[in-house]
Design an enzyme around this catalytic site. Structure first.
Site, PDB file in Angstrom:
ATOM      1  N   GLY A  97       0.821  -1.217   0.000  1.00 10.65           N
ATOM      2  CA  GLY A  97       0.000   0.000   0.000  1.00 10.65           C
ATOM      3  C   GLY A  97       0.844   1.252   0.000  1.00 10.65           C
ATOM      4  O   GLY A  97       0.605   2.185   0.769  1.00 10.65           O
ATOM      5  N   SER A 135      -3.915  -0.185  14.429  1.00  6.47           N
ATOM      6  CA  SER A 135      -4.541   1.077  14.815  1.00  6.47           C
ATOM      7  C   SER A 135      -4.908   1.002  16.283  1.00  6.47           C
ATOM      8  O   SER A 135      -5.197  -0.081  16.807  1.00  6.47           O
ATOM      9  CB  SER A 135      -5.815   1.308  13.999  1.00  6.47           C
ATOM     10  OG  SER A 135      -6.576   2.351  14.580  1.00  6.47           O
ATOM     11  N   TYR A 194     -13.610  -2.746  10.604  1.00  3.55           N
ATOM     12  CA  TYR A 194     -12.264  -2.163  10.606  1.00  3.55           C
ATOM     13  C   TYR A 194     -11.546  -2.454  11.932  1.00  3.55           C
ATOM     14  O   TYR A 194     -10.409  -2.935  11.942  1.00  3.55           O
ATOM     15  CB  TYR A 194     -12.361  -0.649  10.375  1.00  3.55           C
ATOM     16  CG  TYR A 194     -11.018   0.039  10.316  1.00  3.55           C
ATOM     17  CD1 TYR A 194     -10.216  -0.047   9.175  1.00  3.55           C
ATOM     18  CD2 TYR A 194     -10.529   0.768  11.404  1.00  3.55           C
ATOM     19  CE1 TYR A 194      -8.979   0.575   9.126  1.00  3.55           C
ATOM     20  CE2 TYR A 194      -9.294   1.389  11.358  1.00  3.55           C
ATOM     21  CZ  TYR A 194      -8.526   1.297  10.219  1.00  3.55           C
ATOM     22  OH  TYR A 194      -7.292   1.911  10.168  1.00  3.55           O
ATOM     23  N   GLY A 249      -0.908   7.834   0.828  1.00  4.82           N
ATOM     24  CA  GLY A 249      -0.967   7.976   2.278  1.00  4.82           C
ATOM     25  C   GLY A 249       0.322   7.651   3.023  1.00  4.82           C
ATOM     26  O   GLY A 249       1.438   7.995   2.606  1.00  4.82           O
ATOM     27  N   ILE A 250       0.138   6.969   4.153  1.00  5.03           N
ATOM     28  CA  ILE A 250       1.250   6.669   5.071  1.00  5.03           C
ATOM     29  C   ILE A 250       2.293   5.771   4.402  1.00  5.03           C
ATOM     30  O   ILE A 250       3.498   5.950   4.579  1.00  5.03           O
ATOM     31  CB  ILE A 250       0.685   5.999   6.353  1.00  5.03           C
ATOM     32  CG1 ILE A 250      -0.258   6.955   7.086  1.00  5.03           C
ATOM     33  CG2 ILE A 250       1.810   5.530   7.271  1.00  5.03           C
ATOM     34  CD1 ILE A 250      -1.145   6.285   8.134  1.00  5.03           C
ATOM     35  N   GLY A 251       1.825   4.812   3.613  1.00  9.79           N
ATOM     36  CA  GLY A 251       2.735   3.866   2.963  1.00  9.79           C
ATOM     37  C   GLY A 251       3.641   4.540   1.953  1.00  9.79           C
ATOM     38  O   GLY A 251       4.839   4.220   1.857  1.00  9.79           O
TER      39      GLY A 251
HETATM   40  N1  NAP Z   1      -4.883   7.376   8.454  1.00 12.29           N
HETATM   41  C1  NAP Z   1      -5.036   7.069   9.740  1.00 12.29           C
HETATM   42  O1  NAP Z   1      -5.414   7.921  10.563  1.00 12.29           O
HETATM   43  C2  NAP Z   1      -4.756   5.683  10.233  1.00 12.29           C
HETATM   44  C3  NAP Z   1      -4.912   5.436  11.613  1.00 12.29           C
HETATM   45  C4  NAP Z   1      -4.633   4.145  12.075  1.00 12.29           C
HETATM   46  C5  NAP Z   1      -4.207   3.159  11.202  1.00 12.29           C
HETATM   47  N2  NAP Z   1      -4.080   3.436   9.862  1.00 12.29           N
HETATM   48  C6  NAP Z   1      -3.613   2.364   8.991  1.00 12.29           C
HETATM   49  O2  NAP Z   1      -2.558   2.860   8.191  1.00 12.29           O
HETATM   50  C7  NAP Z   1      -2.454   2.077   6.995  1.00 12.29           C
HETATM   51  C8  NAP Z   1      -2.305   3.000   5.796  1.00 12.29           C
HETATM   52  O3  NAP Z   1      -3.525   3.705   5.650  1.00 12.29           O
HETATM   53  P1  NAP Z   1      -3.618   5.216   5.091  1.00 12.29           P
HETATM   54  O4  NAP Z   1      -4.315   6.004   6.136  1.00 12.29           O
HETATM   55  O5  NAP Z   1      -2.312   5.654   4.574  1.00 12.29           O
HETATM   56  O6  NAP Z   1      -4.686   4.990   3.909  1.00 12.29           O
HETATM   57  P2  NAP Z   1      -4.629   5.298   2.326  1.00 12.29           P
HETATM   58  O7  NAP Z   1      -4.066   6.647   2.076  1.00 12.29           O
HETATM   59  O8  NAP Z   1      -6.003   4.989   1.847  1.00 12.29           O
HETATM   60  O9  NAP Z   1      -3.586   4.230   1.777  1.00 12.29           O
HETATM   61  C9  NAP Z   1      -3.863   2.861   1.825  1.00 12.29           C
HETATM   62  C10 NAP Z   1      -2.959   2.144   0.864  1.00 12.29           C
HETATM   63  O10 NAP Z   1      -3.371   0.751   0.828  1.00 12.29           O
HETATM   64  C11 NAP Z   1      -3.698   0.414  -0.525  1.00 12.29           C
HETATM   65  N3  NAP Z   1      -4.783  -0.560  -0.587  1.00 12.29           N
HETATM   66  C12 NAP Z   1      -6.038  -0.448  -0.094  1.00 12.29           C
HETATM   67  N4  NAP Z   1      -6.756  -1.549  -0.407  1.00 12.29           N
HETATM   68  C13 NAP Z   1      -5.942  -2.368  -1.121  1.00 12.29           C
HETATM   69  C14 NAP Z   1      -6.102  -3.628  -1.751  1.00 12.29           C
HETATM   70  N5  NAP Z   1      -7.271  -4.274  -1.745  1.00 12.29           N
HETATM   71  N6  NAP Z   1      -5.055  -4.156  -2.390  1.00 12.29           N
HETATM   72  C15 NAP Z   1      -3.870  -3.499  -2.448  1.00 12.29           C
HETATM   73  N7  NAP Z   1      -3.658  -2.310  -1.893  1.00 12.29           N
HETATM   74  C16 NAP Z   1      -4.685  -1.746  -1.234  1.00 12.29           C
HETATM   75  C17 NAP Z   1      -4.122   1.726  -1.150  1.00 12.29           C
HETATM   76  O11 NAP Z   1      -4.083   1.634  -2.553  1.00 12.29           O
HETATM   77  P3  NAP Z   1      -4.915   2.665  -3.474  1.00 12.29           P
HETATM   78  O12 NAP Z   1      -3.991   3.832  -3.664  1.00 12.29           O
HETATM   79  O13 NAP Z   1      -5.172   1.899  -4.701  1.00 12.29           O
HETATM   80  O14 NAP Z   1      -6.165   3.010  -2.731  1.00 12.29           O
HETATM   81  C18 NAP Z   1      -3.084   2.656  -0.563  1.00 12.29           C
HETATM   82  O15 NAP Z   1      -1.847   2.517  -1.222  1.00 12.29           O
HETATM   83  C19 NAP Z   1      -3.706   1.199   6.958  1.00 12.29           C
HETATM   84  O16 NAP Z   1      -3.369  -0.101   7.377  1.00 12.29           O
HETATM   85  C20 NAP Z   1      -4.624   1.852   7.979  1.00 12.29           C
HETATM   86  O17 NAP Z   1      -5.536   0.939   8.549  1.00 12.29           O
HETATM   87  C21 NAP Z   1      -4.348   4.672   9.371  1.00 12.29           C
END
Ligand code: NAP
Length: 274
Positions: free
Chosen positions: A10, A139, A164, A14-16
């Site tokens: 991912g 999380s 979630y 975002g974070i990744g």
């Molecule tokens: N943001 C927060 O406040 C927060 C808080 C706690 C935990 N987290 C965790 O942090 C991690 C990163 O999340 P984020 O906030 O950075 O979200 P994000 O910006 O939506 O990024 C998520 C990444 O995962 C990819 N992804 C989603 N579904 C997928 C699938 N079916 N197959 C392959 N790749 C997939 C997305 O690809 P696309 O670009 O194609 O969508 C994107 O690269 C997650 O595990 C989330 O649960 C986030």
């Protein structure tokens, strides 16, 4: 980090994406991953330009498909002799209940089962590369979940937050159990809360909540991937680069083992770490 190979799932957003950028800036070979070839290519070019690191590669797989998770692992195995760090970062938040092509609830499949399966498929490579690290982005919301084996698929009742939070508790239970099963192998397993970070996932989950920057969100993942002082730590849950207490459920051995067995069955793995 010049001799290290790191896979960040991912990392197209975002974070990744930020985690991949910072690891690239430190000279690691970073394997980006996303589900869209187009977004992946754009991220690859962007991160190469921003980091000045040409040793970035791209792998594409939809983690909702176990067939694609298996193909991803095979491609990484075939192309790279070593893998030092595996960061399970990809995550999804599903407003509606949807099933994957494998007939599984999407959130549980992408957020928990895909890391479980990918870890097992890449474990030999990680062991050969030891010291190696497995890092899972969970999380703080895992604390609000109750592991309910009668409703893992959200078929009895579903809400986006229920699914979630459950998947994020799955991340913690998996990490603690994995760490125990890997003790002495030179491969560690830790998980983390990145903070409330302004990404599309946060915007989908909590409209109107102001998040911190992705730089803040990537900090603990980058720390766990790189810091010498955490090399020997395993089975821990981190927030803001510090180990903190996870849900008391993570100390429930029966619960962890039951989730492990259910995950093994649902991913069709014949053998996992015993
Ligand atoms: N943001 C927060 O406040 C927060 C808080 C706690 C935990 N987290 C965790 O942090 C991690 C990163 O999340 P984020 O906030 O950075 O979200 P994000 O910006 O939506 O990024 C998520 C990444 O995962 C990819 N992804 C989603 N579904 C997928 C699938 N079916 N197959 C392959 N790749 C997939 C997305 O690809 P696309 O670009 O194609 O969508 C994107 O690269 C997650 O595990 C989330 O649960 C986030």
């Amino acid at each position: 980090m010049k001799d290290k190979v790191i896979l960040v799932t991912g990392s197209t957003d975002g974070i990744g994406k930020q985690t991949a950028l910072e690891l690239a800036r430190r000279g690691a070979t970073v394997l980006l991953h996303g589900r869209s070839v187009e977004r992946g290519q754009t991220s690859l070019e962007e991160l190469r330009a921003a980091s000045g690191n040409v040793n970035l590669d791209l792998f594409t797989a939809d983690l909702a498909s176990q067939k694609q998770v298996r193909r991803l692992a095979a491609e990484v195995q075939a192309k790279y002799g070593l893998l030092h760090v595996l960061i399970h970062n990809a995550g999804t938040f599903m407003p509606q209940r949807e099933l994957t092509e494998d007939g599984l609830e999407m959130t549980f499949a992408v957020n928990h089962l895909a890391p479980f399966l990918l870890t097992h498929l890449l474990l030999d490579k990680l062991r050969q590369s030891a010291p190696a690290r497995i890092i899972t982005v969970s999380s703080t919301l895992h604390q609000r979940a109750q592991m309910d084996f009668n409703n893992l698929q959200g078929d009895k009742h579903y809400s986006p937050t229920y699914a979630y939070n459950l998947s994020k508790l799955g991340n913690v239970l998996f990490t603690v159990e994995l760490a125990d099963r890997l003790r002495g192998s030179g491969v560690t397993a830790n998980c983390l809360h990145p903070g409330a970070i302004d990404t599309k996932l946060l915007r989908a989950a909590f409209r109107g909540l102001a998040g911190e920057t992705v730089a803040a969100g990537a900090a603990t993942s980058v720390y766990l991937a790189t810091a010498p002082e955490v090399a020997a730590l395993t089975g821990l849950y981190f927030e803001a680069k510090r180990p903190v207490s996870a849900s008391p459920q993570s100390r429930d051995l029966d619960l962890r083992r039951k989730l492990w067995d259910v995950s093994r069955r649902l991913t069709g793995l014949d053998q996992t770490l015993t």
